[in-house]
Structure formats: C-alpha cells, structure tokens
Design a protein around this motif. Structure first.
Motif, mmCIF file in Angstrom:
data_model
loop_
_atom_site.group_PDB
_atom_site.id
_atom_site.type_symbol
_atom_site.label_atom_id
_atom_site.label_comp_id
_atom_site.label_asym_id
_atom_site.label_seq_id
_atom_site.Cartn_x
_atom_site.Cartn_y
_atom_site.Cartn_z
ATOM 1 N N SER A 238 0.621 5.515 0.993
ATOM 2 C CA SER A 238 -0.184 6.566 1.616
ATOM 3 C C SER A 238 0.618 7.860 1.655
ATOM 4 N N LYS A 239 -0.096 8.976 1.653
ATOM 5 C CA LYS A 239 0.559 10.273 1.796
ATOM 6 C C LYS A 239 0.342 10.791 3.210
ATOM 7 N N LEU B 293 -2.705 10.341 7.628
ATOM 8 C CA LEU B 293 -2.395 9.565 6.428
ATOM 9 C C LEU B 293 -3.635 9.416 5.550
ATOM 10 N N LYS B 294 -3.378 9.315 4.251
ATOM 11 C CA LYS B 294 -4.449 9.047 3.297
ATOM 12 C C LYS B 294 -3.903 8.124 2.221
ATOM 13 N N TYR B 295 -4.641 7.054 1.910
ATOM 14 C CA TYR B 295 -4.205 6.147 0.849
ATOM 15 C C TYR B 295 -4.078 6.920 -0.458
ATOM 16 N N SER B 296 -2.928 6.743 -1.141
ATOM 17 C CA SER B 296 -2.614 7.680 -2.229
ATOM 18 C C SER B 296 -1.881 7.044 -3.405
ATOM 19 N N SER C 116 0.848 -1.186 0.000
ATOM 20 C CA SER C 116 0.000 0.000 0.000
ATOM 21 C C SER C 116 0.887 1.240 0.000
ATOM 22 N N SER D 43 -5.728 2.256 -2.546
ATOM 23 C CA SER D 43 -5.024 1.846 -1.329
ATOM 24 C C SER D 43 -4.105 0.648 -1.510
ATOM 25 N N TRP E 173 -5.394 6.703 9.437
ATOM 26 C CA TRP E 173 -5.747 7.050 8.059
ATOM 27 C C TRP E 173 -7.075 7.796 8.014
ATOM 28 N N CYS F 198 -11.585 2.302 1.082
ATOM 29 C CA CYS F 198 -10.720 3.397 0.642
ATOM 30 C C CYS F 198 -10.149 3.094 -0.741
#
Length: 205
Positions: free
Chosen positions: A85-86, A96-99, A83, A121, A183, A118
């Motif tokens: 994330s940013k 955090l956000k899946y990116s 995965s 991801s 997240w 999400c």
C-alpha cells in the motif's frame, strides 16, 4: 486480510473435528500445519525509483501432522501472500491505498488479486522446491515506479528475520480515525487496522 490465516486455521480445525469418529482418524482426516515462512528483506536504506526491493522467503518442506504428531512432507507449498500500500497525506479519513500497481513485479510464478473489492491489493507467490536443502524458497522483486512511502504487510504465516520495519514513518500520516491505519474505501468496503508485527514501511525517494 489480517484475519484470513486465523479463519483458515479455525475452518481446518473444525473440519478435523467433524470428520472424527469413534474408530479413530482416517487417512482423509490428516491435517498438516506448515511452519512459518522466514522472510529476509534489506530495509536498511532508502530506495529510489527503479531500484529493486527483493523479498526472500524460505520454509521447510515438512509440516506438523496434528494427528500423528509427527513431521511429514507437505503435499503442496505453503501460501505466500503479501499486500503493498502507498501512504497518503492530507486525507483526514484515510492514509493508505492498495498500490501493487506502483511496482513492476518480477517473480517466477505470481498472481495479483483483489481484497475487499480493492484492486492491486494482494500478491500470491508460489515456491520453488530446493530438494538439496529440503526447503521451499520464494523470491519476489518489487521495482517502485514512483516515489513515496509504502507499506508491505506480512501476516502471521511469516517470520520476519531481523528486518528493519521503520514503523515510525506512520507518524507522518495522521488521520482523524481512532485506528492509525485506514485504507481508501473500495465501493462499500473499508479496511482499518492497528500497527502489527508484520508491517514493514519502505521509503522510495
């Protein structure tokens, strides 16, 4: 996500026990456990937009047969799943956000999927078999499309080969939660975690 592999192992082990009778193991009872995928990644530098972050993976084409206690050829290649994330600042509840959508992805055979509702991801990648060296090989190229600090997570099916993890970067993203990593929620789902061995932080300037 960090529990997926353990759950799969438990389910497979349970299936093995349930399919055993007094006459011994049958062919359909055979369970082959793959070796860990060895991962190489150059994280000694700061990357820039449109640089290429290349992840190499390799694992033996053989796994361990828990019935015969022997090394045998795998029927298929082991799952390669990561995965990205940013990291986000100025958010008290999450950082955090899946990116995966922040990268251009180059790989021979891959799929992007959701995790706990999400999008962007999870990345799944298939291997190429190297018959000469008797290895399955993986190669994923991530090309960042914007600046920031990113987290690439490798679960315990991987063995990181002397990769610089830069986990101190997380200290620049404090939140109010007791878990250092939270997240952004997707619907009613929320993911929280402590730092793990497979957490690798990437700088993009």
């Amino acid at each position: 996500m960090k529990k997926i592999y353990s759950v799969l192992v438990f389910i497979l082990s349970l299936h093995l026990l349930m399919s055993t009778d007094c006459s011994g193991f049958h062919e359909e009872d055979i369970e082959v456990v793959p070796n860990k995928i060895k991962i190489s990644l150059d994280n000694s530098k700061v990357y820039h937009v449109n640089d290429t972050i290349t992840i190499y993976g390799r694992v033996s084409v053989k796994g361990f047969n828990v019935v015969s206690k022997d090394s045998v050829k795998m029927e298929g290649n082991p799952l390669f799943m990561i995965s990205a994330s940013k990291l986000l600042k100025n958010q008290s509840a999450y950082n955090l956000k899946y990116s995966l959508d922040k990268f251009k992805i180059i790989s021979k055979d891959f799929q992007i999927d959701n995790y706990v509702n999400c999008p962007n991801s999870m990345l799944y990648n298939s291997a190429t078999e190297d018959t000469g060296s008797k290895l399955f090989r993986y190669e994923v190229k991530l090309i960042p499309q914007e600046t920031g600090d990113f987290l690439i997570y490798f679960d315990d099916t991987f063995s990181l080969q002397n990769i610089i993890k830069k986990q101190n970067i997380l200290q620049s993203y404090p939140i109010s939660d007791t878990n250092p990593m939270v997240w952004e929620a997707c619907g009613n789902s929320s993911v929280k975690a402590n730092l793990a061995e497979g957490d690798v932080f990437i700088e993009v300037k």
